[in-house]
Motif scaffolding. Structure first.
Motif, mmCIF file in Angstrom:
data_model
loop_
_atom_site.group_PDB
_atom_site.id
_atom_site.type_symbol
_atom_site.label_atom_id
_atom_site.label_comp_id
_atom_site.label_asym_id
_atom_site.label_seq_id
_atom_site.Cartn_x
_atom_site.Cartn_y
_atom_site.Cartn_z
ATOM 1 N N GLY A 169 5.468 4.580 -52.338
ATOM 2 C CA GLY A 169 4.249 4.808 -53.101
ATOM 3 C C GLY A 169 3.517 6.020 -52.577
ATOM 4 O O GLY A 169 4.065 6.837 -51.849
ATOM 5 N N SER A 179 1.057 2.004 -55.635
ATOM 6 C CA SER A 179 2.474 1.649 -55.654
ATOM 7 C C SER A 179 3.238 2.717 -56.432
ATOM 8 O O SER A 179 2.654 3.485 -57.208
ATOM 9 N N SER A 235 1.699 -5.236 -55.799
ATOM 10 C CA SER A 235 1.840 -4.320 -56.927
ATOM 11 C C SER A 235 0.469 -3.731 -57.217
ATOM 12 O O SER A 235 -0.554 -4.278 -56.820
#
Length: 1121
Positions: free
Chosen positions: A165, A249, A189
């Motif tokens: 990420g 993310s 997430s």
């Protein structure tokens, strides 16, 4: 934008030096992106990142990108989108794509660092503000900037364990994370923000998160009311502050990246602006993240779009027209459509601390001068990377950073001196910040009383001119408060008082185009930058304090002046960074010189590596050349040449081969000859001259480094030869022709302290070694015999086994030419030949032939036999003890006498002639009977003093019952170990210095254990000693030996390999007496131990014996020693 280029000296040197400490494994970044405001600064800051990578604080494989913000201010959100696009472009190109693809984000870990806007108290911005801390575990010495602390926090505190990420981190705050937060990434997430605790009052000027019970962000409140902020209070009674750190993310980052092609968000990137789009300013928190917050409503978010400026922004006030509002609504509509529904969770770091770097000078001085908690891996110092002639004049609550203070410079509490070279009698009272004051300007400071003022030197570019100018403000001044306000001040006094004191008029400070609230200190055109007739200097702002007003007023009025805001827009940050590096280098050169000349145990390796990484190796080499050529101390000169070898090895960048290797190239012969003859200054000059021819390839650099180590060894030998002053020989009758002089010696076991006797450690640190003279299988295993013979020659017989056993090599020398290889240790008979020269039986070189020397001095020649029943590389001191036996026999056969102390120093002398080096513990252990302690002081000339350890006869019997020798079957490679140890000692690696201290302490403790007759404590000292040996010379424990020691461990009080380790004999102090058969049984029962032999060993109580016999085997020899 600039991509990472291969640095001239980018290298890891993992094979060259041990790391100065390790830290928990951090995030392996794929890309680090630094965003900066001005295009002209990109390459300067890119270079700063690359230097950090070369120094090892950023991993070698990380792609480094410095990206200028698009032409218009696009805010933290726009800068993030633009940086993400540039990173994706580079990764796409590296992956072979022809267009930008978001697929490259799926496995990447990207860190985006935002430098933000200009900072009036540091010309390199908040990111590169130097802090009063040091990083003692760094491989290379370096100033620690705010960005370095944040890089450490991101890689080792917040980032570990995160999925692929994008991390975004502001650099406008001083962030402290004392612990290692346990951030859970399982099932993560969306977006995660990092928050630290704050009081409600502090949060009034900042942003806070409203968090629900599940940890999701519901709202982000900026400069809210006290009541609104209190709604965010957590169970600990504090509120979660917006820290400026966000993680997206990879899926979220892909969605964010996708918006760069959608108008009007395309205008946030360089692509959109290059396409003619109208710029849009976005906040990462109040636009991008706010649309994901749970309580945010679409109608409020989109229809009431407004731009939030952070207080760090130094921009012209702007009004928002209807077209700007329409564009913002359109931009927010796109964000809502693309990002709404993505969860935003909080990682709350309960022990974290956040200090925003505000526009308050008082806050900035407090941040730099207070002593408090610092992140792990850093150490708080009030004097940081600075050189002072009078450190006692500095209060412990001030800070001096990257500065040179020559003379009586006094700094009082709560003041900061950074990047300055001050000289003379200067008094800096409390509340001051001095930055960028050079040596010439410092002379002017002596005339002024400095208190509560900020004096800064600035490098600027103005219409093609590169200038150095100065500014001055007060600690309590508010840069942004309007002139009309009652609280508005300059130099801590009301403007009216300043105008009256100086004669300056208001309209001269603010022109007619600056009206209303714009009339503030930030926009006041106070600071002269150019004058048509006179140079501009620090005196042109110091007069504001009240001296020489008339003359300076006229010059001020006719000068071209800038405001602080104008200065910040013209900064030459490349020149500023160069000035800081020059100060750092000058201080480094001074530290190198003072460390060497004062014989301090500071490691110079981090400074050497720093200089090479920054391209300043030649300046360091020049300093080292000067020290080596001018010092009268051979030990200092030898260490200095070792440092030159380290510089050359560092320049090779881990290429070009191993540092250990041959050093006898003929090109260096002239320099070596001068050093051998004692002409150090000219020898160093020849080395420098030759070195210049070996700098253009890594392999040549490594070979040059080897020759500098060869030169270092010459000086070590000469230093050790100072021991000759402690050799005293008497005159006695020559023994009769054909009578044998027989010298026999025990072996030795080093019980503790070995390595501390090794030059140069022994005369730089001081040494203490506890040895035992031992019989092996009830015999003295080492010996020599010599007799005078009628033939004027030297007849040398070397036996490879015990006395009268094994294969013998015979050498006959009938001319001096045949003695030429006496200094080549591996030449046949070299030790014996060197012994004849060392005892002055033979003078070499000489115009008198060998035959004539022998006939005139002794009426004939000599026949010399040597033997040892110990295997090669035994670790029991064979070669040095044999040298002692040979020397004792020859001295006696030549009609001279000496005591044991003289003989010990004679062996030191011999081994230097032989060029094998080595210390004194072997001959002390084998020539002096029983248990004894040898000691040397940290000084030249080198003298060894012996103390016999008083133990009872009963304890000696007990010791004999518990001592065993096990031959491991592994040949010891001591010379290879010695080279590594000396290299690390000369580098003064902290672990080596600490270990040298511990070796001496353990030897003294072990001696006390012998006096008390405590076998268990002796065993503990043995085990400690073995660990110390392994620390001193990593690699001295072969795997088979490790296995053998593990098998024996339950049966012994203690154990260690003899000598330097690496093979040879293992000695044991068994728990039970008389365990030879039991130990043999245990070892035979263990697989994979190879060929081993167990030998009985007992304390020898006579030491070296020298006897005269009329014929071989005479039953009643005459005892001489």
């Amino acid at each position: 934008m600039a991509s990472k280029a291969d640095g001239q000296h980018a290298e890891t040197l993992a094979t060259e030096q041990q790391n100065f400490g390790s830290q928990p494994k951090g995030v392996e970044w794929t890309v680090i992106v630094l965003t900066c405001q001005y295009k002209d600064s990109v390459y300067a800051f890119q270079r700063e990142l690359e230097i950090r990578q070369q120094k090892g604080s950023i991993a070698p494989g990380v792609v480094l990108l410095t990206v200028e913000d698009p032409e218009a201010h696009v805010g933290s959100g726009g800068a993030t989108l633009n940086a993400l696009l540039v990173a994706a472009e580079h990764l796409s190109a590296r992956a072979g794509y022809m267009v930008v693809t978001s697929d490259v984000l799926q496995t990447a870990r990207i860190l985006i660092l935002h430098m933000g806007r200009g900072f009036p108290f540091d010309d390199c911005g908040r990111s590169f503000t130097c802090l009063p801390v040091e990083s003692p575990n760094s491989k290379a010495e370096a100033l620690v900037c705010n960005i370095d602390v944040l890089l450490h926090i991101m890689a080792h505190k917040l980032g570990p364990g995160c999925p692929p990420g994008v991390w975004v981190c502001s650099t406008d705050m001083i962030l402290t994370i004392p612990s290692y937060p346990d951030i859970c990434w399982e099932g993560f997430s969306g977006v995660r923000v990092v928050s630290v605790p704050s009081t409600v009052s502090y949060a009034r000027n900042h942003g806070v998160y409203l968090i629900d019970r599940e940890g999701f962000v519901c709202d982000i409140i900026y400069k809210g009311t006290e009541e609104r902020i209190k709604e965010c209070t957590l169970q600990d009674g504090r509120v979660p502050l917006v820290s400026g750190i966000v993680f997206f993310s990879s899926e979220t980052a892909e969605k964010l990246l996708a918006t760069h092609v959608t108008p009007p968000l395309d205008a946030c990137t360089y692509m959109g602006l290059d396409s003619g789009a109208r710029p849009v300013q976005l906040s990462i928190f109040f636009d991008i993240l706010l649309c994901m917050a749970r309580h945010t409503r679409e109608d409020v978010f989109v229809n009431k779009a407004s731009r939030i400026l952070q207080s760090s922004d130094i921009v012209n006030p702007t009004t928002t027209d209807s077209s700007d509002t329409a564009i913002m609504r359109s931009a927010r509509a796109v964000l809502w459509q693309e990002l709404r529904g993505i969860p935003v969770t909080v990682a709350y770091v309960a022990d974290g601390c956040y200090d925003y770097m505000s526009l308050s000078a008082d806050d900035h001085i407090r941040n730099l001068s207070r002593r408090g908690s610092v992140p792990s891996g850093f150490v708080d110092r009030h004097i940081t990377h600075s050189e002072l002639t009078h450190p006692a004049l500095l209060n412990e609550n001030c800070s001096v950073i990257n500065s040179l203070l020559d003379g009586e410079v006094r700094v009082e509490p709560n003041s900061v001196v950074q990047h300055c070279h001050l000289q003379g009698s200067i008094h800096v009272r409390s509340g001051c910040l001095l930055s960028g004051v050079d040596l010439m300007s410092s002379a002017v400071l002596r005339q002024y009383q400095l208190s509560d003022v900020i004096i800064q030197g600035h490098h600027i570019r103005l219409r093609g001119l590169k200038l150095k100018i100065f500014s001055i403000t007060g600690r309590r001044d508010d840069l942004q408060v309007p002139f009309a306000s009652d609280s508005s001040t300059f130099l801590n006094v009301p403007w009216s008082e300043f105008f009256e004191r100086t004669g300056i008029k208001k309209e001269e400070v603010w022109g007619p185009s600056i009206l209303g609230n714009d009339q503030c200190l930030l926009n006041a055109q106070l600071f002269p930058v150019f004058h048509t007739c006179e140079p501009i200097g620090i005196e042109d702002v110091l007069w504001f304090l009240g001296l020489g007003t008339g003359r300076f007023l006229r010059k001020w009025q006719s000068a071209w002046r800038l405001s602080m805001k104008g200065v910040l827009s013209c900064l030459d940050q490349q020149a500023e960074l160069a000035w800081r590096r020059q100060l750092f280098l000058t201080r480094a050169q001074r530290k190198v010189q003072s460390t060497l000349l004062a014989r301090r145990d500071n490691s110079l390796w981090p400074l050497i590596r720093a200089a090479v990484c920054e391209g300043h190796e030649q300046q360091i080499l020049n300093t080292l050349d000067t020290v080596a050529a001018t010092t009268e101390d051979l030990g200092v000169a030898a260490r200095t040449l070792a440092c030159v070898a380290d510089v050359l090895g560092c320049m090779a960048g881990g290429q070009g081969g191993l540092r250990s290797g041959p050093a006898a190239n003929r090109a260096w012969t002239d320099a070596f000859r001068l050093l051998e003859n004692g002409d150090v200054a000219l020898g160093v000059a020849r080395l420098t001259e030759e070195r210049g021819k070996w700098l253009n390839r890594p392999d040549l650099l490594v070979r040059a480094a080897r020759h500098y180590e060869g030169a270092e060894q010459i000086l070590i030998r000469q230093a050790v030869m100072s021991a000759r002053g402690f050799i005293s020989l008497g005159q006695v009758d020559l023994p009769p022709m054909d009578h044998w002089v027989v010298a026999e010696c025990p072996a030795r076991i080093d019980i503790s302290g070995g390595w501390s006797d090794t030059p140069p450690i022994t005369y730089e640190h001081g040494g203490a070694v506890l040895d035992i003279a031992v019989l092996v299988d009830k015999r003295k295993p080492i010996g020599a015999k010599v007799r005078r013979i009628a033939e004027p020659e030297l007849h040398l017989v070397l036996s490879s086994g015990g006395r009268d056993q094994g294969v013998a090599m015979e050498i006959v020398c009938q001319s001096l030419e045949e003695l030429r290889d006496y200094c080549q240790p591996h030449a046949p008979g070299a030790l014996l030949k060197a012994a004849f020269i060392c005892t002055e039986i033979i003078r070499y070189p000489s115009q008198i032939s060998l035959r004539d020397q022998l006939m005139v001095g002794f009426g004939g020649g000599f026949e010399l036999h040597t033997w040892s029943s110990l295997p090669h590389g035994s670790g029991l001191g064979t070669s040095s003890i044999l040298a002692g036996a040979v020397m004792a026999a020859l001295i006696t056969a030549a009609g001279k006498s000496c005591d044991t102390t003289s003989l010990i120093h004679s062996v030191l002398h011999l081994e230097q002639m032989l060029t094998t080096g080595g210390g004194w513990q072997d001959q002390v252990g084998g020539l002096v009977p029983g248990i004894k302690m040898g000691r040397s002081k940290p000084q030249l000339p080198l003298r060894v003093d012996i103390e016999r350890i008083a133990v009872t006869d009963e304890f000696v019997k007990i010791l004999n019952d518990h001592l065993l020798l096990v031959y491991t079957g592994k040949t010891r490679l001591a010379r290879n170990l010695l080279q590594d140890v000396l290299r690390n000692w000369y580098a003064r690696l902290p672990s080596i210095v600490e270990n040298a201290d511990a070796l001496v302490r353990n030897a003294e403790e072990c001696a006390q254990a012998f006096i008390e007759g405590d076998l268990s404590r002796i065993g503990q000292c043995l085990n400690t000693y073995w660990q110390q040996k392994k620390s001193m010379a990593p690699g001295c424990e072969p795997s088979a030996v490790r296995q053998m020691m593990a098998v024996l461990q339950p049966h012994v009080h203690g154990q260690s390999l003899a000598g330097a380790g690496g093979g040879g004999f293992l000695y044991l102090l068994t728990r039970k007496p008389r365990q030879k058969e039991e130990i043999e049984r245990i070892l035979r029962a263990s697989e994979g131990l190879g060929n081993f032999n167990v030998h009985e060993v007992e304390v020898d109580v006579t030491g070296i014996t020298v006897c005269l016999t009329a014929t071989e085997g005479q039953s009643n020899p005459t005892r001489i020693i």
